[in-house]
Each structure stands twice: as C-alpha cells, then as structure tokens.
Enzyme design. Structure first.
Site, PDB file in Angstrom:
ATOM      1  N   VAL A  44      32.076  38.799  33.307  1.00  0.00           N
ATOM      2  CA  VAL A  44      33.241  38.168  32.686  1.00  0.00           C
ATOM      3  C   VAL A  44      33.252  36.707  33.128  1.00  0.00           C
ATOM      4  O   VAL A  44      33.266  36.416  34.326  1.00  0.00           O
ATOM      5  CB  VAL A  44      34.556  38.872  33.075  1.00  0.00           C
ATOM      6  CG1 VAL A  44      35.742  38.164  32.441  1.00  0.00           C
ATOM      7  CG2 VAL A  44      34.522  40.333  32.635  1.00  0.00           C
ATOM      8  N   SER A  45      33.263  35.797  32.165  1.00  0.00           N
ATOM      9  CA  SER A  45      33.043  34.379  32.470  1.00  0.00           C
ATOM     10  C   SER A  45      34.152  33.786  33.326  1.00  0.00           C
ATOM     11  O   SER A  45      33.882  33.126  34.343  1.00  0.00           O
ATOM     12  CB  SER A  45      32.908  33.585  31.166  1.00  0.00           C
ATOM     13  OG  SER A  45      34.099  33.676  30.389  1.00  0.00           O
ATOM     14  N   ASP A  46      35.421  33.981  32.926  1.00  0.00           N
ATOM     15  CA  ASP A  46      36.486  33.342  33.701  1.00  0.00           C
ATOM     16  C   ASP A  46      36.663  33.998  35.063  1.00  0.00           C
ATOM     17  O   ASP A  46      37.015  33.333  36.040  1.00  0.00           O
ATOM     18  CB  ASP A  46      37.801  33.297  32.927  1.00  0.00           C
ATOM     19  CG  ASP A  46      38.226  34.626  32.348  1.00  0.00           C
ATOM     20  OD1 ASP A  46      37.475  35.610  32.469  1.00  0.00           O
ATOM     21  OD2 ASP A  46      39.322  34.697  31.756  1.00  0.00           O
ATOM     22  N   CYS A  47      36.403  35.303  35.160  1.00  0.00           N
ATOM     23  CA  CYS A  47      36.439  35.954  36.470  1.00  0.00           C
ATOM     24  C   CYS A  47      35.364  35.375  37.384  1.00  0.00           C
ATOM     25  O   CYS A  47      35.602  35.135  38.576  1.00  0.00           O
ATOM     26  CB  CYS A  47      36.239  37.460  36.317  1.00  0.00           C
ATOM     27  SG  CYS A  47      37.617  38.308  35.518  1.00  0.00           S
TER      28      CYS A  47
ATOM     29  N   GLU B 105      36.520  31.669  38.326  1.00  0.00           N
ATOM     30  CA  GLU B 105      37.649  31.621  39.261  1.00  0.00           C
ATOM     31  C   GLU B 105      37.268  32.213  40.616  1.00  0.00           C
ATOM     32  O   GLU B 105      37.743  31.755  41.665  1.00  0.00           O
ATOM     33  CB  GLU B 105      38.857  32.352  38.673  1.00  0.00           C
ATOM     34  CG  GLU B 105      39.371  31.806  37.346  1.00  0.00           C
ATOM     35  CD  GLU B 105      40.160  30.509  37.483  1.00  0.00           C
ATOM     36  OE1 GLU B 105      40.373  30.055  38.629  1.00  0.00           O
ATOM     37  OE2 GLU B 105      40.561  29.940  36.450  1.00  0.00           O
TER      38      GLU B 105
END
Length: 769
Positions: free
Chosen positions: A486-489, A492
């Site tokens: 998962v890119s944003d996970c 972040e």
C-alpha cells in the site's frame, strides 16, 4: 465476556511471517469478567442504541475493546481533572497542554502490547453476509460460529436496520436492495424466523416487506446475484457472464484481468470460478423457503435471462454503458453455449484450472487473509466447491477470526484490519505533541510494530506471471502477513521511521538498518505513474481508461483499473522528502524528479474552489489536508505557491459559525463539497482542516481560525481524554463508507499537538523533517 486477543496463532492451519505481530481477534470467555464489568458492557450497548436514536450516530465507539485495554493498562485516566473553556474564555497554553496530555494518556491506555492500536475498520453491510453464506453452504456455520457469535452478528444487523425496514449498503446509507436482501438472508441463515424476530419489532418481516415493495430480489446488483446464486436462491442464468477463460489470454491482451485494480481482479477471480462451474450449495428446506420469501412471483416462473441487467433504482450508482451490455449479451448468447459443449468445454476446464492456480497463489502469499473480506468469502466458497477436504479450505477457515470484530453495536466482518495505518498516524500525532520524553514508552512500542510490519521478501517464484508485483520493503494496510503493498502506508511508515531515528534510542528503541529504508524508497519510486506523476494504492497506475467501461458492479465507481489518488500522492511526497533530508545522495536525482512530477499532478488536479478530492476519506476536507501536508514537506508554502493559497482559502471559506468543519458523505458520490446537515461540526474533519491550515502556514499569518477550532476540540473532549464518536469519515469507491474507529483519537490529538507546538511553544530546535 468477549476478550480481544492479539499477536497469537493457536491453530495448526495458521502460519505467519513475523510471529503474528499485529494479528487481532476476539474470543468469548464465559467465565470472564465481574458482574460489574458485564453490567458496563450491557450499559454500553444500551447507550449505543439511545445515542443512535437521539443523535443519529451510527458508527460504534469500540467500547468493548477500549474498556478491556484501559483496565489492563492500569492507567488512571481521571487523574488529570477535566477542563472546559467558558464562552468568553480564550484558549491558553495551560488549557491546550492539559487537553493534549489527557488525549495522550488515553492513547497509551488503548495501545496493544505489540505496539499497534486495535480498532474497528468496518461500516459496510455487504461484508458479513457473503461469509455467512460461505459457512452455510459448506456446513461449517455451527462449528465456526458459536451461539455467542450468532447473537452478536444478529444484534449488529438489527441495530443497523433503517426505519423503513430495509438496510443500506453501509451503516449510514439509505436502504438498498443489495443491503436489504443480503441482511435479510443472513438473518434467516443465522436462525431468525419470519413470524417474530428477536428484536421484538418484527424486523425480519419488515425487511422482507421492503424487499418485496421494491420489486423483489431479482433487482439485486450483480455482486448480490452471484452470492444468491451460490446459495441456491438465484439462478446462474440470471447473471452476466464471468468467463474464467479470460485468465488464459496473454497479458498483452487489452482486456486481460492482470490490468485490473488488484481488489477488483482478486474479487472477480473466484467469482469467475463459481460462475464457470455454475456452483451452488445444497438445496435445503431453508433455501427452498428463501426462494419463496424474497421474490414477488413464484421462483419457478421467473425469467432469469431477463434479470441479468435488472438493478433496483435505489442501488444504481454506476449504470452499465451500452457497450458493456453488448459485451455481456454477446458472451451470454454466443460464447457460453459453445463453452458448455465438447470440445470447447475443454477450454473452460483450462480456464478453471488457471483460476485455481491463481487463487492458491494469492491465498498463500497473504497467509490466507487474501486481499480483503470480499475475496475471502468468495475463496471459501470456491475452495469448498473445488476440494472440501483440501488444506486450502482449512487454512481459510482458520483465518476467519481475523475478520470478525465486536463492539457495542454487535459483531461484524471488518476489512482486513487497519493496524499499520492507524499506528503510523498515531505515531505522528504523538511526535507532534513534543512530549516524547513523557510518553516515549508508547513510541517505543509503536516503533517495534512498524519495524516488524515491513515486508521482508518478495512473493515466491515468478510473481509477475501470477499477477503480483514485487513487495520487498513495503508496508501493508494491516500487518506483515497480509503481504499487499500500500503506497501511502509505505510512505507514512517510512516517514515515521525517519522521525524516530532522530530521537534517543533509549526512549524510542533501535533504528532499523538503513537498507530497509532503501528498500522502501525502491517500492515508492516503482509505484509512480509514468504518465501522470501520481501514485495509486497497490500497484503502478494503469493508463487504460477503456477498461472502466466494463465496470460490472453498478454500485461502485473506479474499481476496474488502478488509478492515481490525491492522498496517496501527497503521502509519497512526504516520505520521499523526509528520506532525502536525512539520506541525501541515495537515488537523489530520481527522488527529486519523482517529487516534481507528483507536485505537478496535485496542482493539475486541484478543484476550482481550491480543494482536492480524497478517495479514502470524506472527501474534500480529507484530500486537501493531505495535499497541503505534502506541499509543505516539499517546500511549497503560502508565499510561493498559488495552489497552497487556494487550498488555505478553501478551508477558511468552509469553517462554520462555531469554529469547526463538517462534510457530508454526500460529497463523495456527488463530487461536490456538501456540508453536514445544519452545518454542524465533525471533530475528526475539524482536525483535518486545522492540520491543513497549519501546514499551509496559517499559524504564522493569523491563528484566529485555529484558536476557534482548538477551543471547540478542547471543550468536546471527554473526562477520560477520549473524544465522542460522530459521523463516519472513511470512504472507498466513491459510494461506500468505512468507519475508522481510531480516527476520533488520532486526529484531534494530532491537531491539538501541532497547534500547541506551532502557536504556543517558543521557537526552539525541532526535528529536521
């Protein structure tokens, strides 16, 4: 009593890549709890019902889990006296510091021992019924589900029935055919009868009346048609074709499923298997009864072929195009008759064999969690049809507890858990308070969880052939076992590790090896669209918009191809810029080029009113908050960026009279900013707006709007440091809402911590990123 358990694997058919760190499930212990504790649970259930009736608040407050963890922590949440600011009293340093300390103390109390924050991630009424159907057709419903499970599953359905007798597709939604039929069928499979339901209000009969008054179950959307066909209360002849032969085409084929969004691909994969086999479960007396209960005409008289394009108007959000209907009709009338006959039926067998191969690979590489609950239930159905005695079916059953979540409103199936996502947001919120030395123990546990949750290896074998991407260095939405990038996970989580690396190791724990950071950067750079510069969620965006014409769902938008998302793009900018700051020289030119393209993508996709549309949260407030945080990390400020100025103006123009913000879920399907009814405030969304304004430099220019919002948050805080649960704030596919139970603690803490730091603390040495 129910007890929340974690980081354990107690079944021979369970296995893990990291000793089950992040796993969460519930267990009923009949002798647990004192009479007083049991009474507290019953009070929480009654309070939920009353709060829903009086204030229209549908999401749960996760009271069962919170009560348990608070007690186990031993932390006295009431040792800091409550604080309220009078109408004419201004926000001051002491008030905001007290509010932040109380919120921090609560967050420490509800943190699991492995470092994550357990919380419900649910809200859809379409998640649970397919699992119940899978258990019913396989004859395992009474072995997997105890009486206590069934009681709580039934409680949830009754609690979320609408006044008109129907059920929505999600807990705050208007009644739909798919929500009503699946909820009704689920109640019947769990033993509820027609004459009188356990809620004492004839809920089952009222649900049936809504279904019949709106045309009967023949108008259920296509996903519902598949579920009902597997159960045996709908005929496959009434379903549009889902030919498994598509999986045999070369990957260069324009409509190959490998080009689809991963969740769409992995959901329709087992659907195509079930369709190809025309599988249905045993025709029991209950199934025969349901055939007569949910249709307006006798089951035997229904012309099933005419129902393929029949969709109830209450459900229809994404109508089929003429091209799409022609494709389905062509497959139905021309391809399917041939594929049922020799020698063409050999092609069907090959297609089914390929689907089985792909299902097995996908299930194994996710430790039988699969991509999510939709695929999970369909794979259980498929493996029961393929090999009831096989290990795959047994592995799937062993992972069912991971999906069941219980709260004061009952038990439901959740997504696949938001453990990592909640943890990395909570970690940044704690760091923003500048109280690290006081609450470092919480950060140390979170640091451990983040490090343990990074994916350490790629999928086995030729993963590209199996429609998977490389994963080494990424993070998932939930835990390492899930295995899906998962890119944003990832972005972040990378930023969290970089922030924590600047703090004393005796407080926050050891740093990860730098190679682990490099691997995360590799993943992020790989996920960028070479065309637009934006970032999608799971895989690189696929510039094949023609595929969206084949969206067969009727109820979801943008599900066929992997698309760029505003918030994912902004998060990746933050992660890459944080990495560049602390590790200059490593792929520096590539990072700079990537960030420049991503910024241009965000600037191009700004709305005329200055906002950005968020795909995973509601919606313009969510997207604009993330975008301004991404711009800030890349050096885009109010002074040097017109896009930032317009974003700030959007927030200021939408602040309500009491100083807060609130956005209706109607913004998502309409793609137009819509305030909450009565222009009322939502605390989570107010926190998003506060953070966005601070990232846009509002604290330095004029903090007055921030003072008003901060006062509202401080006065809304409960005596134990919690914040009240309000409207649902998550969304996916534009038309289905998702409840993130931890958001009401994460974002108010983050907003108040950032506000205290930027407005009230003297300028001093801060973290570099």
């Amino acid at each position: 009593m129910w007890k929340q358990k974690g980081a354990q694997g107690n079944d021979p058919y369970l296995y893990s890549t990291n000793n089950f760190v992040g796993r969460q499930y519930w267990e009923f212990q009949p002798d647990a709890g004192t009479p007083e504790e049991r009474e507290e649970v019953e009070k929480a259930r009654k309070d939920y019902v009353n709060n829903k009736k009086l204030h229209g608040i549908h999401p749960c407050s996760d009271m069962l889990m919170r009560r348990q963890l608070i007690k186990e922590s031993g932390i006295d949440l009431l040792s800091i006296p409550p604080l309220r600011l009078d109408e004419n009293e201004q926000v001051n340093y002491d008030a905001v510091t007290t509010a932040v300390k109380k919120a921090l103390r609560l967050n420490r109390a509800i943190q699991a021992h492995d470092g994550h924050w357990p919380a419900e991630n649910a809200g859809s009424l379409l998640y649970t019924p397919p699992l119940i159907i899978a258990l019913y057709i396989s004859g395992t419903i009474d072995t997997i589900l105890t009486k206590q499970h069934k009681k709580e599953l039934i409680r949830f359905v009754y609690n979320h029935q609408n006044e008109d007798g129907g059920w929505g597709s999600y807990i705050e939604g208007h009644s739909t055919m798919i929500g009503s039929v699946l909820s009704y069928v689920m109640l019947r499979l769990l033993g509820e009868g027609l004459a009188e339901s356990d809620d004492g209000n004839g809920a089952v009969e009222r649900g049936r009346k809504w279904i019949l008054d709106h045309g009967g179950a023949a108008g259920i959307p296509s996903w519902g048609k598949t579920y009902l066909a597997v159960l045996g209360v709908y005929e496959w002849e009434g379903c549009n074709p889902l030919p498994p032969e598509f999986w045999l085409f070369p990957s260069s084929f324009p409509f190959h499923p490998a080009k689809m969004w991963i969740y769409c691909r992995c959901t329709y994969m087992p659907m195509s298997y079930l369709y190809g086999k025309r599988y249905h479960g045993p025709i029991t007396d209950l199934v025969l009864s349901l055939r007569q209960e949910i249709y307006n005409i006798p089951y035997e008289q229904i012309k099933w072929n005419q129902q393929r394009h029949n969709c109830c108007k209450e459900d229809l959000y994404y109508p089929h195009t003429l091209v799409q209907d022609l494709v389905w009709d062509g497959l139905h009338y021309f391809s399917e008759p041939f594929l049922k006959r020799w020698p063409f039926n050999k092609l069907r067998k090959r297609g089914l064999k390929r689907v089985v191969e792909l299902m097995r690979y996908g299930a194994t590489e996710t430790r039988f969690i699969t991509t999510g609950n939709g695929e999970k239930a369909l794979q259980i159905m498929s493996w029961w049809a393929e090999d009831p005695n096989g290990d795959e079916f047994k592995h799937h059953l062993a992972r069912i507890p991971d999906f069941l979540w219980i709260a004061e409103d009952g038990m439901t199936v959740q997504s696949f858990g938001s453990q990592l996502w909640d943890c990395i947001l909570a970690t940044q919120a704690i760091i923003a308070t500048n109280m690290v030395e006081e609450y470092g123990d919480s950060l140390k546990k979170a640091h451990f969880f983040i490090k343990e949750s990074q994916i350490k290896e790629n999928p086995r074998g030729d993963f590209l052939k199996m429609c998977r991407q490389f994963t080494k260095g990424a993070w998932t939405f939930s835990d390492q076992d899930h295995g899906c990038v998962v890119s944003d996970c990832t972005a972040e989580a990378l930023k969290c590790l970089l922030l924590l690396s600047q703090m004393p190791q005796d407080i926050v724990g050891e740093k990860p090896e730098v190679e682990r950071l490099y691997e995360a950067v590799n993943v992020l750079l790989y996920l960028q669209s070479r065309v637009s510069g934006g970032f999608a969620v799971w895989e690189p965006p696929v510039p094949k918009p023609y595929l969206e014409m084949l969206n067969p769902s009727e109820i979801f938008a943008d599900i066929v191809v992997e698309r760029e998302h505003i918030e994912c793009t902004a998060s990746v900018i933050k992660g890459l810029m944080a990495f560049k700051c602390l590790h200059p020289g490593h792929r520096q030119k590539e990072i700079e080029d990537s960030v420049a393209k991503a910024i241009r993508y965000l600037e191009r996709n700004q709305m005329p009113d200055g906002s950005w549309y968020g795909f995973w949260g509601i919606c313009f407030l969510y997207g604009t908050f993330f975008t301004l945080s991404g711009f800030a990390s890349a050096g885009r400020t109010y002074d040097n960026s017109e896009a930032v100025r317009k974003g700030v103006k959007f927030f200021l123009s939408t602040q309500n009279e009491e100083g807060g913000w609130g956005e209706s879920l109607e913004s998502c399907p309409s793609e137009k900013f819509t305030p909450l009814k009565g222009n009322r405030t939502n605390l989570v969304q107010t926190s998003w707006a506060m953070l966005g304004l601070m990232f846009g430099g509002q604290a330095e220019r004029d903090p007055t709007p921030l003072h008003r919002a901060a006062k509202l948050l401080i006065n809304a805080q409960m005596d134990n440091g919690d914040f009240p649960q309000q409207e649902i704030t998550g969304v996916y596919c534009k038309n289905s809402m998702l409840h993130y139970a931890e958001y009401r603690n994460i974002f108010p803490l983050w907003a108040l911590g950032e506000y205290r730091k930027r407005v009230w603390l003297p300028k001093h040495q801060q973290l570099k990123i």
